[in-house]
Design an enzyme around this catalytic site. Structure first.
Site, PDB file in Angstrom:
ATOM      1  N   ALA A  20      98.796 -33.167 -32.320  1.00  0.00           N
ATOM      2  CA  ALA A  20     100.152 -32.718 -32.589  1.00  0.00           C
ATOM      3  C   ALA A  20     100.049 -31.539 -33.532  1.00  0.00           C
ATOM      4  O   ALA A  20      99.371 -31.618 -34.538  1.00  0.00           O
ATOM      5  CB  ALA A  20     100.951 -33.845 -33.214  1.00  0.00           C
ATOM      6  N   CYS A  21     100.682 -30.451 -33.192  1.00  0.00           N
ATOM      7  CA  CYS A  21     100.499 -29.242 -33.973  1.00  0.00           C
ATOM      8  C   CYS A  21     101.793 -28.443 -33.975  1.00  0.00           C
ATOM      9  O   CYS A  21     102.685 -28.703 -33.178  1.00  0.00           O
ATOM     10  CB  CYS A  21      99.413 -28.362 -33.373  1.00  0.00           C
ATOM     11  SG  CYS A  21      97.955 -29.257 -32.814  1.00  0.00           S
ATOM     12  N   SER A  22     101.879 -27.463 -34.857  1.00  0.00           N
ATOM     13  CA  SER A  22     103.071 -26.623 -34.954  1.00  0.00           C
ATOM     14  C   SER A  22     102.641 -25.169 -35.043  1.00  0.00           C
ATOM     15  O   SER A  22     101.593 -24.863 -35.626  1.00  0.00           O
ATOM     16  CB  SER A  22     103.883 -26.977 -36.205  1.00  0.00           C
ATOM     17  OG  SER A  22     104.062 -28.367 -36.331  1.00  0.00           O
TER      18      SER A  22
END
Ligand SMILES: *[C@@H]1O[C@H](CO)[C@@H](O)[C@H](O)[C@H]1NC(C)=O
Ligand SMILES: *[C@@H]1O[C@H](CO)[C@@H](O)[C@H](O)[C@H]1NC(C)=O
Ligand SMILES: *[C@@H]1O[C@H](CO)[C@@H](O)[C@H](O)[C@H]1NC(C)=O
Ligand SMILES: *[C@@H]1O[C@H](CO)[C@@H](O)[C@H](O)[C@H]1NC(C)=O
Ligand SMILES: *[C@@H]1O[C@H](CO)[C@@H](O)[C@H](O)[C@H]1NC(C)=O
Ligand SMILES: *[C@@H]1O[C@H](CO)[C@@H](O)[C@H](O)[C@H]1NC(C)=O
Length: 344
Positions: A20-22
């Site tokens: 999960a990354c932004s």
């Protein structure tokens, strides 16, 4: 016995959703500066390295039948996972790209009449080949390439979408839904996280937008991180120079980061994964920063210090095997000659 039971449970679980990354593209308008930031949230250490790839490298898609073949036109500085996937990077023309997890991605059953590209080298193809988002867009349909994926760590599916951004602030989101290419192209697509698909993510943002001055969703879920990041970016102040611009971008990415916990203490049922590292690129001064969640100081690479032209050499800085005391500040002179890695 307990061990055997839990092992069986693991074996029959559907593939974990663990990445999960932004990512954000920040535009300092009066300074005419585009700065990009990205976080990496993952279930296990990513054993990352930073590679310097010069122009002039002969590459292929690393699949059995009908691999895409190309020669790198631009040099790049990239971050890898396990020395087998280019997961983030910027090239000498200031094109930046990131792969972020996207669980429902479906690249379709292999059709060998389409040029194939292993997921480990997917992003690298764009960094090797294009100077702007528009030039990448122009090739998308005619290329008709197909991404081929393989597990990176056992039990974890390696599926994602790509976000590209260039010096002008143009952005491209590349996704595969039911085997079909779906893209979003434009200066407005400045934020990307993970599930669901981008069109749905935009709808969730539209729903939240009128409320964001009063209330922001606060969990580590991809939709909540997207809304917070889009809001911070919309409300972000002007930046007059390089340092302010990078600081503003870093502040936004840190604010959507997930607090660090070691792998053994992750609660896998929560589907929220600790942030392990962050990268920032300034496309005007051409500098890249890498910030580990477990060291106090960032490292940086000034593109002017590296040979990215076609007489440069492949170089590598192994972050996993370098002690943290040696990982702060300017990394000039810390890289060692290396070979290209074998992509998964
Ligand atoms: C990452 O590095 C650690 C320590 O060297 C090693 O035990 C582990 O197997 C590596 N992970 C992968 C997926 O290569
Ligand atoms: C494809 O590229 C790899 C390096 O990633 C290289 O080892 C291999 O020889 C290349 N294969 C062909 C057929 O050129
Ligand atoms: C495989 O790809 C080719 C080239 O795009 C296309 O013409 C053909 O219909 C595809 N085959 C299948 C089974 O999808
Ligand atoms: C939020 O506040 C800003 C600054 O006061 C204002 O410009 C904007 O219109 C507000 N947005 C909404 C949706 O109320
Ligand atoms: C780039 O490569 C050339 C030729 O190998 C060398 O003379 C030069 O010092 C290198 N520049 C940098 C910044 O490493
Ligand atoms: C590096 O390659 C470029 C482009 O081929 C060439 O113009 C330049 O002279 C080379 N520099 C060195 C130091 O070999």
């Amino acid at each position: 016995m307990l061990f055997a039971v839990s092992y069986l449970v693991w074996a029959f679980l559907p593939l974990l959703r663990v990445n999960a990354c932004s990512r954000v593209t920040y535009h300092a308008v009066t300074d005419d500066r585009i700065t990009i930031g990205r976080s990496m949230d993952f279930v296990a250490s990513t054993n990352s390295s930073i590679y310097i790839f010069p122009a002039g490298l002969e590459r292929n898609g690393s699949v059995d039948a009908n691999p895409l073949e190309w020669t790198s036109k631009y040099g790049s500085i990239v971050t890898t996972m396990y020395d087998s996937v280019t997961i983030d990077g910027m090239n000498s023309a200031g094109l930046t790209g990131s792969i972020l997890y996207l669980g429902p991605s479906d690249y379709g059953a292999r059709n060998t009449s389409r040029p194939g590209l292993a997921i480990g080298i997917w992003l690298q193809y764009y960094l090797d080949t294009y100077d702007t988002v528009a030039s990448a867009v122009a090739d998308l349909e005619t290329l008709n390439l197909q991404v081929v994926t393989a597990p990176l760590v056992p039990g974890v599916s390696s599926v994602g979408h790509i976000s590209l951004s260039d010096k002008s602030g143009d952005n491209l989101i590349i996704e595969y839904k039911n085997g079909q290419l779906v893209t979003h192209h434009g200066a407005e697509y400045q934020v990307m996280t993970n599930d669901p698909f981008y069109d749905e993510q935009l709808a969730i943002w539209e729903y939240w937008q009128p409320m964001t001055n009063y209330s922001l969703p606060g969990t580590g879920s991809p939709a909540d991180r997207f809304v917070r990041l889009a809001y911070y970016n919309q409300m972000s102040p002007e930046s007059p120079d390089l340092m302010t611009s990078v600081a503003t971008t870093a502040a936004m990415i840190r604010a959507v980061s997930v607090p660090f916990v070691p792998e053994s203490l992750i609660n896998k049922e929560l589907d929220v994964w600790p942030t392990l590292w962050r990268v920032y690129y300034d496309t005007k001064d051409m500098v890249m920063w890498y910030e580990s969640a477990v060291t106090p100081i960032a490292i940086y690479m000034d593109f002017g210090d590296y040979n990215l032209s076609n007489n440069g050499t492949v170089q590598r800085l192994g972050l996993a095997e370098t002690s943290w005391e040696n990982l702060y500040g300017d990394m000039k002179g810390k890289f060692a000659d290396a070979k290209v890695f074998k992509p998964i």
